[in-house]
Design a protein around this motif. Structure first.
Motif, PDB file in Angstrom:
ATOM      1  N   ALA A   7       8.547  -2.404  -0.967  1.00 56.89           N
ATOM      2  CA  ALA A   7       8.823  -1.845   0.360  1.00 56.89           C
ATOM      3  C   ALA A   7       7.558  -1.383   1.065  1.00 56.89           C
ATOM      4  O   ALA A   7       7.508  -0.311   1.658  1.00 56.89           O
ATOM      5  N   LEU A   8       6.531  -2.217   0.987  1.00 60.18           N
ATOM      6  CA  LEU A   8       5.340  -1.937   1.803  1.00 60.18           C
ATOM      7  C   LEU A   8       5.547  -2.605   3.146  1.00 60.18           C
ATOM      8  O   LEU A   8       6.103  -3.693   3.218  1.00 60.18           O
ATOM      9  N   TRP A   9       5.054  -1.964   4.201  1.00 63.26           N
ATOM     10  CA  TRP A   9       5.263  -2.530   5.537  1.00 63.26           C
ATOM     11  C   TRP A   9       4.187  -3.573   5.804  1.00 63.26           C
ATOM     12  O   TRP A   9       2.984  -3.251   5.834  1.00 63.26           O
ATOM     13  N   PRO A  10       4.593  -4.807   5.994  1.00 67.74           N
ATOM     14  CA  PRO A  10       3.616  -5.899   6.078  1.00 67.74           C
ATOM     15  C   PRO A  10       2.726  -5.811   7.313  1.00 67.74           C
ATOM     16  O   PRO A  10       1.664  -6.430   7.329  1.00 67.74           O
ATOM     17  N   HIS A  11       3.151  -5.080   8.329  1.00 68.97           N
ATOM     18  CA  HIS A  11       2.343  -5.043   9.552  1.00 68.97           C
ATOM     19  C   HIS A  11       1.355  -3.883   9.537  1.00 68.97           C
ATOM     20  O   HIS A  11       0.701  -3.628  10.537  1.00 68.97           O
ATOM     21  N   MET A  12       1.266  -3.164   8.418  1.00 66.30           N
ATOM     22  CA  MET A  12       0.315  -2.055   8.355  1.00 66.30           C
ATOM     23  C   MET A  12      -0.658  -2.309   7.200  1.00 66.30           C
ATOM     24  O   MET A  12      -0.299  -2.958   6.213  1.00 66.30           O
ATOM     25  N   ARG A  60      -2.731   2.571   5.948  1.00 66.86           N
ATOM     26  CA  ARG A  60      -1.723   3.114   6.861  1.00 66.86           C
ATOM     27  C   ARG A  60      -0.378   3.227   6.148  1.00 66.86           C
ATOM     28  O   ARG A  60       0.385   4.155   6.390  1.00 66.86           O
ATOM     29  N   TYR A 102       1.427   6.821   5.969  1.00 68.20           N
ATOM     30  CA  TYR A 102       2.529   6.927   6.918  1.00 68.20           C
ATOM     31  C   TYR A 102       3.299   8.254   6.835  1.00 68.20           C
ATOM     32  O   TYR A 102       3.615   8.845   7.878  1.00 68.20           O
ATOM     33  N   PRO A 103       3.582   8.762   5.611  1.00 70.92           N
ATOM     34  CA  PRO A 103       4.297  10.041   5.551  1.00 70.92           C
ATOM     35  C   PRO A 103       3.531  11.150   6.275  1.00 70.92           C
ATOM     36  O   PRO A 103       4.136  12.022   6.908  1.00 70.92           O
ATOM     37  N   GLU A 137       1.387  10.645   8.758  1.00 72.49           N
ATOM     38  CA  GLU A 137       1.445  10.308  10.180  1.00 72.49           C
ATOM     39  C   GLU A 137       2.744  10.862  10.777  1.00 72.49           C
ATOM     40  O   GLU A 137       2.728  11.459  11.861  1.00 72.49           O
ATOM     41  N   VAL A 138       3.847  10.681  10.047  1.00 76.16           N
ATOM     42  CA  VAL A 138       5.134  11.168  10.540  1.00 76.16           C
ATOM     43  C   VAL A 138       5.110  12.687  10.667  1.00 76.16           C
ATOM     44  O   VAL A 138       5.655  13.251  11.601  1.00 76.16           O
ATOM     45  N   ARG A 170       1.722   6.058  -1.925  1.00 80.72           N
ATOM     46  CA  ARG A 170       2.451   6.539  -0.750  1.00 80.72           C
ATOM     47  C   ARG A 170       3.327   7.738  -1.130  1.00 80.72           C
ATOM     48  O   ARG A 170       3.481   8.678  -0.348  1.00 80.72           O
ATOM     49  N   ASP A 202      13.922  -6.627   4.182  1.00 84.38           N
ATOM     50  CA  ASP A 202      14.356  -5.839   3.034  1.00 84.38           C
ATOM     51  C   ASP A 202      14.775  -4.443   3.509  1.00 84.38           C
ATOM     52  O   ASP A 202      13.985  -3.750   4.135  1.00 84.38           O
ATOM     53  N   ALA A 212      14.898  -1.880   1.988  1.00 85.15           N
ATOM     54  CA  ALA A 212      14.020  -0.879   1.393  1.00 85.15           C
ATOM     55  C   ALA A 212      12.863  -0.520   2.326  1.00 85.15           C
ATOM     56  O   ALA A 212      12.365   0.597   2.289  1.00 85.15           O
ATOM     57  N   LEU A 213      12.447  -1.472   3.192  1.00 87.37           N
ATOM     58  CA  LEU A 213      11.348  -1.179   4.113  1.00 87.37           C
ATOM     59  C   LEU A 213      11.722  -0.011   5.017  1.00 87.37           C
ATOM     60  O   LEU A 213      10.902   0.843   5.321  1.00 87.37           O
ATOM     61  N   ALA A 238      12.243   3.241   2.789  1.00 85.24           N
ATOM     62  CA  ALA A 238      10.972   3.847   2.406  1.00 85.24           C
ATOM     63  C   ALA A 238      10.468   4.737   3.537  1.00 85.24           C
ATOM     64  O   ALA A 238       9.980   5.844   3.306  1.00 85.24           O
ATOM     65  N   CYS A 260       9.939   8.812   3.810  1.00 81.05           N
ATOM     66  CA  CYS A 260       8.692   9.421   4.276  1.00 81.05           C
ATOM     67  C   CYS A 260       8.947  10.446   5.371  1.00 81.05           C
ATOM     68  O   CYS A 260       8.009  11.046   5.887  1.00 81.05           O
ATOM     69  N   GLY A 261      10.177  10.574   5.802  1.00 85.61           N
ATOM     70  CA  GLY A 261      10.502  11.579   6.792  1.00 85.61           C
ATOM     71  C   GLY A 261      10.701  11.029   8.194  1.00 85.61           C
ATOM     72  O   GLY A 261      10.832  11.802   9.144  1.00 85.61           O
ATOM     73  N   ALA A 262      10.724   9.706   8.355  1.00 84.42           N
ATOM     74  CA  ALA A 262      10.836   9.127   9.690  1.00 84.42           C
ATOM     75  C   ALA A 262      12.302   9.024  10.110  1.00 84.42           C
ATOM     76  O   ALA A 262      13.105   8.415   9.404  1.00 84.42           O
ATOM     77  N   ARG A 315      11.968   6.949  15.260  1.00 85.01           N
ATOM     78  CA  ARG A 315      10.636   6.731  14.697  1.00 85.01           C
ATOM     79  C   ARG A 315      10.608   5.430  13.875  1.00 85.01           C
ATOM     80  O   ARG A 315       9.671   4.643  13.945  1.00 85.01           O
ATOM     81  N   ILE A 365       8.628   0.699  12.385  1.00 87.77           N
ATOM     82  CA  ILE A 365       8.919  -0.276  11.325  1.00 87.77           C
ATOM     83  C   ILE A 365       9.727  -1.453  11.863  1.00 87.77           C
ATOM     84  O   ILE A 365       9.320  -2.612  11.744  1.00 87.77           O
ATOM     85  N   LEU A 385       8.453  -5.471  13.208  1.00 91.32           N
ATOM     86  CA  LEU A 385       8.814  -6.548  12.293  1.00 91.32           C
ATOM     87  C   LEU A 385       9.803  -7.525  12.924  1.00 91.32           C
ATOM     88  O   LEU A 385       9.835  -8.698  12.583  1.00 91.32           O
TER      89      LEU A 385
END
Lengths: 360, 578
Positions: free
Chosen positions: A91-96, A100, A104-105, A107-108, A152, B469, B471-472, B475, B479-481, B485, B490, B494
């Protein structure tokens, strides 16, 4: 960091009870594995903890604070629980970039740029990925990606880290390295960790305690060695470790938690489950034998016939049939012919109620 | 609008679940209402119209229309042209699909790209270019001195001419569905049959054809339904010959008598809708008996070595492409270059005057370009903005309601365009409660476009959310989003490539649209599709050709954008890259 308490949690999907009246107490800083076959409810339990699912009944609390309690209309959403999660799919964000993703936590939470950078660098150093900060996740290998996911979690300083089969997508060699990485992480941070897996060796290697789950219930929760030596019921005995459970009659309870049972023509001494020793019926007694409990001794009185012989490297595993339909896995130092008669000496065993837990 | 009010009362009941406090559930209600208004309300209104005469329930319209011999002649003509056209599509599309998917011919990407162009070019332009190719007044044939003598008939002004062009126009539909099916056909299945001793014809007849029958059936049904609803080709070829199909009959009635015949044409629209539904139902019935889930390694399809015959096969395929694509377009281009219709084209008198005329001089053509541009951009942007949250809720929070929406959004696109157009006229000629009429404005075309193309924009976005996914997002949640947000950081980044692809597809389709706007346009509110049709109708064939050439250039340019972006887009977003 915080302790976690689950009290009589039930979660249904339609008519199906994925998690059924589960209670669980996890101490601060403990490493607990949820182990069970697929569909046993372990992932659902993890998602209930994380807040992605809402329980139908029961109460979940974290560090004394109620997270979910349908009876009291409390449901703290996942984003407010401060739990770190590592997914099977990373679950890594491919666009970051890696940095980043890790940051991200922060940043939020609106942390300042300088603080963010410092914490990201620290976290990446811990998982040994410092030089990869500006890469994109797609340029990393599976193991590296999972370490980014771990980093993360780290920056969040979460109350607990939840891991959902994090090694299932990795190949065998990498798994051992990653197990070590998780253990190091646990030792360094002292975080409460809850680890879902269907792989018993993974659970045994890492966890302080393992909760074995089946059909929405926790069948037994104990330290790995207890689980292995003293399974509470048939399901646990069969799922954890190799070995066999033989129905036995003529159990005579002795002192110090020992007993003697008849096996074929010979009488052997074994440990007995206290519940069974405390005068309950022994009609459904079962004897759990692990391969290392039984030695091949040529002149031993208990005889059996070799059904199968597999070389494991350094030793052989024999399947020895005793009686009509009882087969024991046994380690031997030499190859045996199929059909050969061998003598077996039983040095240890565990007697328990085979029907225990079946009614639930 | 009353119905909508009632719906709002019912909806929370449908949605209410034990944990109904999710913000996405509240979001859903706000999305359902507009989807319902644009997709279903017009169709319901249409059904209502046919059975009400002067506010009283009656089957008079049915009696009048079904008792009229012209209705049945048009129905028979529709069935004949669509049926024959489907057979032609099946032959061309099937041959291309088998050869491209199963053999080792070279330059497949280029071949597929070119084969897709006829589907993307609007049908009236296909018809126009073929008319410019054949017949005595063909500029191309005249230029090379091969034109038939003056006065000889135009062979395409006939039922078979219509069927031929319908067949070419929709061959790519058969091709796409069949190729998607063939791609899933693992080579092990063929190899197992060969090891069992099957060879040649037996292999084809007993293994490959049965395994690909779901694709063949689906492609045939889709080609048939699309051909049935096609307006551009029978309008350009049939009307001059006095040959009517159901869509052209509706058009002519409405053009001749105006809204006073709405009752009659709604019965006709229901008739064509019913035939289309029968086609789709038959397709589902046939498919339900064939559950050939293909097992094995997908992605290693059969790769038949053609050996020495390869060049021959390649040459044959490219020859077909030249014949159905290049030569007609060349004829169109030639016509656009002649100084006046009928004048023999030479290098000396070739002129771009017509292009200059349509782009900079004629107010009606400039206006049509503007209208089509505004309509397509507006529809594309509006639909994508609608589809992002809608697709999110449909994929992430599936419920009975989202399943229903999933079906409903297909309806305005699957039904023939004339049906939707009539339905929109009925609903918007006088909007209940607020008493405003959209009829005669650009707005009615816009609303009809929203209804018709919703599904085109929705599918790619849904596709990308499905492949994303979960999970993206989870996750990010851990993280609190919060939802907004997560959408911003996210989900939107995408889903953006697919959303852009959806918007481009809507633009491409809307820019060329004729069938819906042919019934909804009014003076000053012409679209490009209508303009080409009207110019040709009034004898301005050179100008019509010039506009058509420009449209074809836009189409090819947009398709090329897709081709270039294909690698960055999720699988299944670019229609011809399955």
């Amino acid at each position: 960091m915080a302790d976690i308490n689950l009290s009589r949690i039930t979660k249904c999907f339609g008519d199906y009870r994925a998690v059924n009246q589960v209670s669980l107490d996890i101490a601060d800083g403990e490493f607990v594995a949820l182990l069970g076959p697929s569909g046993c409810g372990k992932t659902t339990l993890l998602r209930l903890l994380a807040g992605f699912e809402e329980p139908d009944h029961g109460q979940i609390s974290l560090g004394g604070q109620i997270m979910a309690s349908p009876e009291n209309n409390v449901m703290i959403s996942p984003e407010d629980r401060n739990l770190g999660i590592v997914f099977q799919s990373y679950a890594l964000w491919p666009h970051m970039t890696v940095a980043r993703n890790v940051g991200y936590p922060l940043e939020v939470r609106g942390l300042g740029r300088a603080d963010q950078d410092r914490k990201i660098a620290e976290a990446l150093d811990i998982v040994a990925l410092g030089p990869y900060a500006n890469r994109s996740p797609s340029e990393l290998s599976g193991g590296q990606r999972q370490r980014v996911a771990l980093a993360r979690c780290l920056v969040m300083e979460p109350r607990a880290v939840l891991l959902d089969e994090p090694l299932a997508n990795l190949d065998v060699h990498l798994r051992e390295t990653m197990q070590q990485a998780f253990l190091d992480f646990h030792r360094r941070t002292g975080a409460t960790m809850i680890y879902v897996t269907h792989d018993q060796s993974e659970a045994m290697a890492m966890a302080d305690r393992i909760a074995v789950m089946d059909k929405g219930h926790i069948r037994q929760m104990a330290a790995p060695e207890t689980l292995y030596r003293e399974p509470a019921d048939l399901m646990v005995a069969g799922f954890v470790g190799a070995g066999a459970v033989l129905p036995v009659q003529g159990v005579t309870v002795g002192s110090n938690g020992n007993c003697s049972v008849q096996l074929g023509q010979s009488s052997i001494t074994a440990r007995i489950c206290p519940k069974l020793a405390d005068g309950l019926t022994t009609a459904n007694a079962g004897l759990c034998l692990r391969p290392e409990d039984v030695w091949v001794i040529d002149d031993a009185p208990l005889r059996g016939q070799v059904d199968d012989c597999v070389y494991l490297g350094g030793r052989f595993r024999l399947s020895v049939r005793i009686g009509a339909d009882q087969t024991l896995p046994v380690y031997a130092n030499r190859r045996a012919r199929i059909g050969e008669q061998v003598g077996l000496q039983v040095n240890d065993g565990w007697v328990f109620d085979r029907m225990s837990g079946e009614a639930a | 609008m009353q119905a909508t009010g009632r719906l709002r009362g019912v909806l929370p009941g449908i949605i209410a679940k034990p944990n109904g406090n999710r913000s996405s559930d509240r979001l859903l209600i706000w999305l359902v209402v507009p989807v319902f208004i644009i997709s279903i309300l017009p169709i319901l209104r249409l059904g209502f119209e046919g059975v009400m005469v002067g506010g009283v329930p009656s089957f008079d319209y049915f009696h009048d229309v079904l008792g009229n011999s012209s209705t049945w002649r048009a129905t028979a003509n529709s069935l004949y042209t669509a049926g024959l056209g489907t057979i032609i599509s099946l032959l061309i599309g099937g041959a291309f699909a088998f050869l491209v998917a199963l053999t080792d011919i070279r330059a497949k990407a280029a071949l597929v790209f070119c084969f897709m162009i006829p589907m993307m070019i609007p049908p009236q332009i296909t018809a126009l270019s073929w008319v410019q190719l054949t017949g005595p007044s063909s500029a191309l044939l005249n230029a090379i001195g091969m034109a038939p003598p003056l006065g000889s008939p135009q062979p395409l002004y006939s039922a078979e001419g219509i069927a031929l062009l319908l067949g070419i126009q929709h061959a790519s539909i058969v091709f796409l569905t069949l190729r998607a099916n063939l791609r899933m056909l693992p080579r092990e299945q063929i190899e197992a049959a060969r090891l069992a001793g099957a060879r040649g014809g037996r292999l084809w007849w007993q293994i490959i054809l049965p395994l690909t029958s779901p694709g063949l059936i689906a492609g045939t049904a889709m080609a048939f339904v699309t051909a049935l609803g096609n307006f551009g080709i029978p309008a350009m070829l049939g009307i001059p010959a006095g040959y009517q199909t159901l869509p052209t009959l509706i058009y002519q009635k409405l053009a001749g008598f105006g809204p006073s015949v709405l009752g009659e044409v709604s019965v006709l629209a229901m008739l064509i809708g019913a035939i289309a539904i029968c086609g789709v139902a038959l397709h589902h019935r046939l498919l339900s008996k064939r559950d050939y889930r293909l097992m094995g390694m997908v992605g290693r399809p059969l790769d038949v070595k053609l050996g020495a015959r390869r060049s021959l096969v390649e040459m044959a395929l490219w020859t077909v492409l030249v014949a159905i694509l290049v030569i007609p377009l060349l004829a169109l281009f030639t016509t656009a270059l002649v100084p006046a219709f009928g004048v023999k084209l030479t290098f000396a008198n070739a002129t771009f005057e017509a292009f200059h005329e349509v782009m900079f001089v004629q107010p009606s053509t400039i206006r049509a370009f503007q209208n089509s541009f505004v309509l397509s951009v507006g529809a594309a942007v509006t639909l994508v903005l609608m589809c992002l949250p809608l697709a999110y809720v449909m994929v992430r929070r599936p419920s009975n309601l989202t399943k229903l929406i999933n079906l409903l959004v297909e309806v305005p696109y699957a039904l023939p365009g004339v049906v939707l157009a009539i339905a929109c006229i009925l609903l918007f000629i006088r909007i209940p409660l607020i008493d405003v009429s959209l009829y005669g404005t650009l707005a009615i075309i816009f609303v009809a476009y929203l209804a018709r193309f919703l599904v085109i924009a929705l599918r790619p976005v849904m596709n990308s959310f499905t492949q994303l996914d979960p999970a993206l997002e989870e996750a990010a949640q851990a993280c609190g989003a919060g939802l907004s947000r997560r959408l911003r950081d996210i989900l939107l980044p995408l889903a953006a490539p697919s959303a852009a692809a959806g918007a481009l597809l809507v633009f491409l389709t809307a820019f060329n649209e004729l069938t819906v706007s042919a019934l909804l346009w009014s003076a000053g509110n012409e679209t490009l599709g209508v303009l080409i049709f009207n110019l040709d109708d009034s004898g301005d064939t050179v100008l019509a050709s010039a506009v058509a050439v420009l449209v074809v250039l836009v189409v090819i340019a947009l398709m090329s954008c897709f081709q270039l972006a294909a690698r960055r887009l999720p699988k299944g977003v670019v229609p011809w890259q399955t």
